[in-house]
Motif scaffolding. Structure first.
Motif, PDB file in Angstrom:
ATOM      1  N   GLY A  42       0.735  -1.143  -0.112  1.00 59.86           N
ATOM      2  CA  GLY A  42      -0.092   0.033   0.005  1.00 59.86           C
ATOM      3  C   GLY A  42       0.824   1.130  -0.183  1.00 59.86           C
ATOM      4  O   GLY A  42       0.360   2.281  -0.364  1.00 59.86           O
ATOM      5  N   GLN A  43       1.904   1.062   0.478  1.00 60.06           N
ATOM      6  CA  GLN A  43       3.108   2.271   0.409  1.00 60.06           C
ATOM      7  C   GLN A  43       3.780   2.367  -0.584  1.00 60.06           C
ATOM      8  O   GLN A  43       4.778   3.112  -0.849  1.00 60.06           O
ATOM      9  N   GLY A  44       3.703   1.325  -1.745  1.00 54.20           N
ATOM     10  CA  GLY A  44       4.524   1.465  -2.890  1.00 54.20           C
ATOM     11  C   GLY A  44       5.945   0.792  -2.580  1.00 54.20           C
ATOM     12  O   GLY A  44       6.871   1.271  -3.419  1.00 54.20           O
ATOM     13  N   LYS A  45       5.974   0.083  -1.369  1.00 48.84           N
ATOM     14  CA  LYS A  45       7.316  -0.739  -1.129  1.00 48.84           C
ATOM     15  C   LYS A  45       7.255  -2.240  -1.148  1.00 48.84           C
ATOM     16  O   LYS A  45       6.174  -2.719  -1.258  1.00 48.84           O
ATOM     17  N   THR A  46       8.146  -2.653  -0.650  1.00 54.92           N
ATOM     18  CA  THR A  46       8.015  -4.162  -0.592  1.00 54.92           C
ATOM     19  C   THR A  46       8.489  -4.396   1.148  1.00 54.92           C
ATOM     20  O   THR A  46       8.974  -3.534   1.695  1.00 54.92           O
ATOM     21  N   VAL A  47       8.388  -5.709   1.487  1.00 47.23           N
ATOM     22  CA  VAL A  47       8.700  -6.007   2.866  1.00 47.23           C
ATOM     23  C   VAL A  47      10.164  -5.680   3.421  1.00 47.23           C
ATOM     24  O   VAL A  47      10.682  -5.668   4.309  1.00 47.23           O
ATOM     25  N   GLU A  48      11.069  -5.845   2.163  1.00 46.48           N
ATOM     26  CA  GLU A  48      12.433  -5.352   2.454  1.00 46.48           C
ATOM     27  C   GLU A  48      12.835  -4.163   2.867  1.00 46.48           C
ATOM     28  O   GLU A  48      13.714  -3.787   3.418  1.00 46.48           O
ATOM     29  N   ASP A  49      11.490  -3.086   2.539  1.00 46.49           N
ATOM     30  CA  ASP A  49      11.892  -1.837   2.864  1.00 46.49           C
ATOM     31  C   ASP A  49      11.385  -1.659   4.605  1.00 46.49           C
ATOM     32  O   ASP A  49      11.536  -0.569   4.906  1.00 46.49           O
ATOM     33  N   LEU A  50      10.865  -2.476   5.174  1.00 48.92           N
ATOM     34  CA  LEU A  50      10.259  -2.409   6.510  1.00 48.92           C
ATOM     35  C   LEU A  50      11.489  -2.408   7.481  1.00 48.92           C
ATOM     36  O   LEU A  50      12.164  -3.104   7.293  1.00 48.92           O
ATOM     37  N   VAL A  51      11.305  -1.304   8.443  1.00 48.08           N
ATOM     38  CA  VAL A  51      12.051  -1.375   9.571  1.00 48.08           C
ATOM     39  C   VAL A  51      11.299  -1.470  10.968  1.00 48.08           C
ATOM     40  O   VAL A  51      10.016  -1.063  10.821  1.00 48.08           O
ATOM     41  N   GLU A  52      12.012  -1.840  11.951  1.00 45.34           N
ATOM     42  CA  GLU A  52      11.061  -1.854  13.224  1.00 45.34           C
ATOM     43  C   GLU A  52      11.670  -0.937  14.094  1.00 45.34           C
ATOM     44  O   GLU A  52      12.728  -0.643  14.276  1.00 45.34           O
ATOM     45  N   LYS A  53      10.775  -0.258  14.844  1.00 47.21           N
ATOM     46  CA  LYS A  53      10.931   0.868  15.803  1.00 47.21           C
ATOM     47  C   LYS A  53       9.856   0.687  16.991  1.00 47.21           C
ATOM     48  O   LYS A  53       8.869   0.231  16.840  1.00 47.21           O
ATOM     49  N   GLU A  54      10.397   0.999  18.167  1.00 41.17           N
ATOM     50  CA  GLU A  54       9.677   1.269  19.301  1.00 41.17           C
ATOM     51  C   GLU A  54       8.978   2.246  19.747  1.00 41.17           C
ATOM     52  O   GLU A  54       9.795   3.588  19.645  1.00 41.17           O
ATOM     53  N   VAL A  55       7.788   2.465  20.085  1.00 44.49           N
ATOM     54  CA  VAL A  55       6.879   3.414  20.291  1.00 44.49           C
ATOM     55  C   VAL A  55       6.235   3.110  21.504  1.00 44.49           C
ATOM     56  O   VAL A  55       5.484   2.281  21.614  1.00 44.49           O
ATOM     57  N   LYS A  56       6.444   4.042  22.660  1.00 45.81           N
ATOM     58  CA  LYS A  56       6.032   3.716  24.109  1.00 45.81           C
ATOM     59  C   LYS A  56       6.016   2.499  24.394  1.00 45.81           C
ATOM     60  O   LYS A  56       5.020   1.939  24.971  1.00 45.81           O
ATOM     61  N   GLY A  57       7.272   1.615  24.022  1.00 46.29           N
ATOM     62  CA  GLY A  57       7.279   0.336  25.024  1.00 46.29           C
ATOM     63  C   GLY A  57       6.868  -0.713  23.776  1.00 46.29           C
ATOM     64  O   GLY A  57       7.140  -1.527  24.189  1.00 46.29           O
ATOM     65  N   LYS A  58       6.197  -0.472  22.677  1.00 47.49           N
ATOM     66  CA  LYS A  58       5.945  -1.366  21.837  1.00 47.49           C
ATOM     67  C   LYS A  58       6.336  -1.285  20.361  1.00 47.49           C
ATOM     68  O   LYS A  58       6.426  -0.343  19.934  1.00 47.49           O
ATOM     69  N   SER A  59       6.722  -2.355  19.725  1.00 46.96           N
ATOM     70  CA  SER A  59       7.476  -2.171  18.590  1.00 46.96           C
ATOM     71  C   SER A  59       6.404  -2.496  17.412  1.00 46.96           C
ATOM     72  O   SER A  59       5.545  -3.113  17.292  1.00 46.96           O
ATOM     73  N   TYR A  60       6.794  -1.303  16.324  1.00 46.31           N
ATOM     74  CA  TYR A  60       6.009  -1.319  15.015  1.00 46.31           C
ATOM     75  C   TYR A  60       6.724  -1.226  14.056  1.00 46.31           C
ATOM     76  O   TYR A  60       8.044  -1.319  13.856  1.00 46.31           O
ATOM     77  N   VAL A  61       6.061  -1.889  12.701  1.00 48.64           N
ATOM     78  CA  VAL A  61       7.023  -1.685  11.434  1.00 48.64           C
ATOM     79  C   VAL A  61       6.634  -0.252  10.768  1.00 48.64           C
ATOM     80  O   VAL A  61       5.726   0.361  10.966  1.00 48.64           O
ATOM     81  N   PHE A  62       7.986   0.240  10.308  1.00 48.84           N
ATOM     82  CA  PHE A  62       7.973   1.524   9.682  1.00 48.84           C
ATOM     83  C   PHE A  62       8.368   1.361   8.207  1.00 48.84           C
ATOM     84  O   PHE A  62       9.184   0.367   7.747  1.00 48.84           O
ATOM     85  N   VAL A  63       7.854   2.242   7.299  1.00 50.56           N
ATOM     86  CA  VAL A  63       8.436   2.315   5.953  1.00 50.56           C
ATOM     87  C   VAL A  63       8.793   3.842   5.623  1.00 50.56           C
ATOM     88  O   VAL A  63       7.779   5.036   6.098  1.00 50.56           O
TER      89      VAL A  63
END
Length: 692
Positions: free
Chosen positions: A96-117
């Motif tokens: 949906g963001q015009g990317k692939t899973v290879e572009d995903l990175v993990e970051k922590e927000v308020k103690g919980k990990s999310y994927v970002f692009v």
């Protein structure tokens, strides 16, 4: 050549009152649009005349700014399965963001990990975006609109031409059947259609065609012309700022001229002459150095000096006819008495459900008497106030006010003096209509202030009681302005009377009348005044949460409400006040749990209970004294003295003790303290933490 942009909306003549707001809207919306579109520029200049609203954007960027955006996707626990493989949720997000899973990175927000692009958004050429300016033009709003021909667009006046230039290129779009071009139009009679090749030429080309596009320059031209006449003739031209602003927006190429009228008209009251000149003909009156009105007027022509004497003679002829009418009406009016005009009020309907103007006069008389008594005015002043109320509307039936409605109240004062009424009574007839606009002059006399408040409150209570509460922009009886006027007068006079007391006088009066009233009309009126009070406080720079805290219970003495709001607004910005705020708010939050306000000192178990109660007793009387005298700072100081004992109380006592007697006694102590605090304001409504 620099990339400059010009947009001009050419229209049929706009009403003068629309011009300034339309120019401001166009500029503000343009700035917001460019910022949102990520298009940089060097400067923006807006212009306006009765026939055009325009804007020049200088040194605009050729392309939008390129930006990088970080989009947050699902939590890692959802984005990956138990084997650490990407799930459909992660794959769908990346796609949906015009990317692939290879572009995903993990970051922590308020103690919980999310994927970002992170995605890069390339800027488009400005040339492709500029046609979208059409939406800015069609989004301009006016207090009244019209449609023309078969067009669906609603605009203040028909659009006759559109200029849209990017450098030398025309920006293509169409509005209401009018296509953009590079051709502008000069003065309706003196100018001609002219091609513009660059926005920098805009002002020069228009001025060559007898249009001064900059409203500020037109105003300066008018003032310079006025000053030159003053120096030449050694007299003083009375420049009303509102009239100056209106005249500026009535002309595209101003030329100031002087006209004369017969000296015989000077026997008329000066207010009659001035209103005739200003309100009906848009002329500036002229006075001598000692303040006497002179038989001259100053006008502003929309054009140059060609055949100016012909223009002067035409204006003199028109004014002569107006003044001749005024002279006739004035002389005819003197042949009757105040009682003659008062009797005629019995046949004039004020409002269908509220009866005649004569009935309104009787209600205002009753209110005036009660307000005067509440204020304990001297007997003579009370008598004058009642008399002013009794005859307050007689001038509405005169020929003069019938022809020159702007003279209501003014003619009342003049005629009352002619009919040998007391000077204080006559002045009040004029002052009852003050303030005549949002920031207008207030009554200068006590009697005038009393009558003004009584008259306005009767109108507001009456109109809202029969179901005509203003909504949206609809306010045919100008109730908002009148409510603001009441509050401003209360602030100015500093009367020891609350708004609620004043309204109750009117409620009691209306409850005795056989009217088909709304059941909840009183609540609607309280809410209506609170909205006006809140608006006035916000104009003073008071934050919304502080406004709500001060006005939560009632408006009270409005001038004191303003003082309290200012105190709390200052405290709100003071980090050292945090401990005091926490103490007072903690009391308020717990007070609702109390079942009684009776404190029994014999049930105290700790020193901190005793100390808090002792401080409460010490603070109570001086707080009430200063609060009653509307000495806000001194009153609040007494509340601040409670802060340390409150903290000690909560640190050393379990308020909700198992022993029900001890619990209720501690809650009662909290409750009596909360009563003091709430008398000042409901501090729980203030967002204190935002400031610290």
């Amino acid at each position: 050549m620099a990339n400059n942009v010009l947009f001009e909306i050419g229209v049929e003549e706009l009403p003068a009152r629309f011009v300034d707001d339309a120019e401001m809207q166009l500029k503000d919306k343009t700035i917001a649009w460019l910022n949102e579109a990520r298009i940089s520029y060097n400067s923006i200049t807006s212009y306006s005349t009765p026939r055009r609203i325009s804007i020049v954007i200088r040194d605009i960027a050729e392309v939008q700014s390129t930006i990088e955006e970080e989009a947050r996707g699902p939590a890692v626990s959802i984005a990956k399965d138990e084997q650490g493989q990407w799930t459909k949720a992660a794959i769908g997000f990346a796609k949906g963001q015009g990317k692939t899973v290879e572009d995903l990175v993990e970051k922590e927000v308020k103690g919980k990990s999310y994927v970002f692009v992170t995605k890069r958004i390339e800027g488009k050429p400005t040339k492709e975006i500029l046609p979208g300016f059409k939406e800015i033009i069609t989004s301009l709003t006016f207090s009244s609109n019209m449609r023309w021909g078969e067009q669906s667009l609603r605009f203040a006046r028909p659009i006759r031409w559109l200029v849209a230039l990017y450098g030398e290129e025309v920006i293509p779009f169409e509005i209401a059947g009018v296509r953009t071009s590079n051709v502008t139009y000069g003065h309706r009679f003196l100018g001609k259609p002219t091609t513009i090749n660059d926005a920098e030429e805009y002002e020069r080309i228009l001025e060559e065609n007898y249009v001064i596009a900059d409203a500020g320059k037109r105003k300066t031209e008018i003032l310079n012309g006025i000053k030159a006449l003053e120096e030449e003739n050694n007299y003083k031209i009375i420049v009303d700022n509102d009239l100056l602003a209106e005249v500026t927006n009535l002309v595209e190429y101003p030329t100031v001229f002087q006209g004369t009228f017969e000296e015989g008209f000077l026997k008329l009251p000066s207010d009659v002459l001035i209103i005739s000149m200003k309100e009906h003909q848009r002329y500036f009156p002229v006075k001598s150095s000692d303040g006497n009105l002179l038989p001259y007027f100053i006008g502003v022509r929309n054009g140059n000096g060609t055949a100016l004497q012909t223009v002067v003679k035409g204006n003199e002829k028109v004014l002569r006819a107006r003044l001749a009418d005024a002279e006739f009406f004035y002389e005819e009016d003197q042949k009757n008495s105040i009682d003659f005009y008062l009797n005629k009020l019995e046949r004039v309907v004020f409002q269908e459900k509220l009866g005649t103007v004569a009935e309104k006069v009787q209600r205002v008389r009753n209110l005036t008497q009660q307000i005067a008594e509440k204020l304990e005015l001297p007997n003579e002043a009370t008598k004058h106030a009642i008399r002013a109320a009794e005859i307050g509307k007689f001038d509405l039936m005169t020929n003069m006010v019938n022809e020159f409605t702007e003279l209501q109240g003014i003619i009342g004062e003049i005629y009352a003096l002619n009919f040998k009424e007391e000077n204080e009574v006559a002045i009040a007839l004029r002052e009852q209509y003050m303030p005549t606009h949002a920031n207008g002059e207030l009554p200068a006399t006590e009697i005038g202030a009393v009558l003004s408040v009584a008259e306005k409150i009767d109108t507001i209570v009456g109109i809202i009681s029969v179901g005509l509460t203003p909504s949206g922009s609809q306010d045919p009886y100008a109730l908002r302005r009148q409510a603001a006027g009441v509050l401003r007068i209360l602030e100015d006079r500093k009367w020891k009377i609350t708004l609620e007391e004043l309204l109750k006088l009117a409620f009691d009066l209306y409850d005795e009348l056989d009217l088909d009233k709304d059941q909840d009309y009183q609540d609607k009126i309280y809410d209506f005044f609170k909205l006006r009070a809140g608006f006035l406080l916000k104009e003073l720079g008071i934050e919304q949460d502080v406004v709500q805290a001060v006005l939560n219970e009632e408006i009270g003495n409005f001038n004191y409400s303003i003082e309290k709001a200012k105190i709390l607004s200052n405290k709100r910005q003071d980090a050292s006040f945090k401990a005091t705020e926490e103490a007072l708010v903690r009391i308020l939050n717990l007070a609702d749990k109390a079942e009684s306000n009776v404190v029994n000192p014999d049930l105290f178990e700790t020193d901190s209970e005793k100390q808090l109660y002792e401080q409460y007793l010490k603070s109570k009387q001086p707080f009430e004294f200063h609060n009653d005298k509307q000495e806000g700072l001194k009153a609040f100081e007494q509340l601040e003295l409670l802060a340390d004992p409150i903290h000690q109380f909560f640190d050393n006592n379990m308020v909700m003790a198992d022993n029900i007697e001890i619990r209720n006694n501690r809650l009662a102590l909290v409750s009596v303290i909360s009563v003091l605090i709430r008398e000042f304001a409901d501090l729980t409504m203030i967002e204190w933490k935002q400031s610290f």
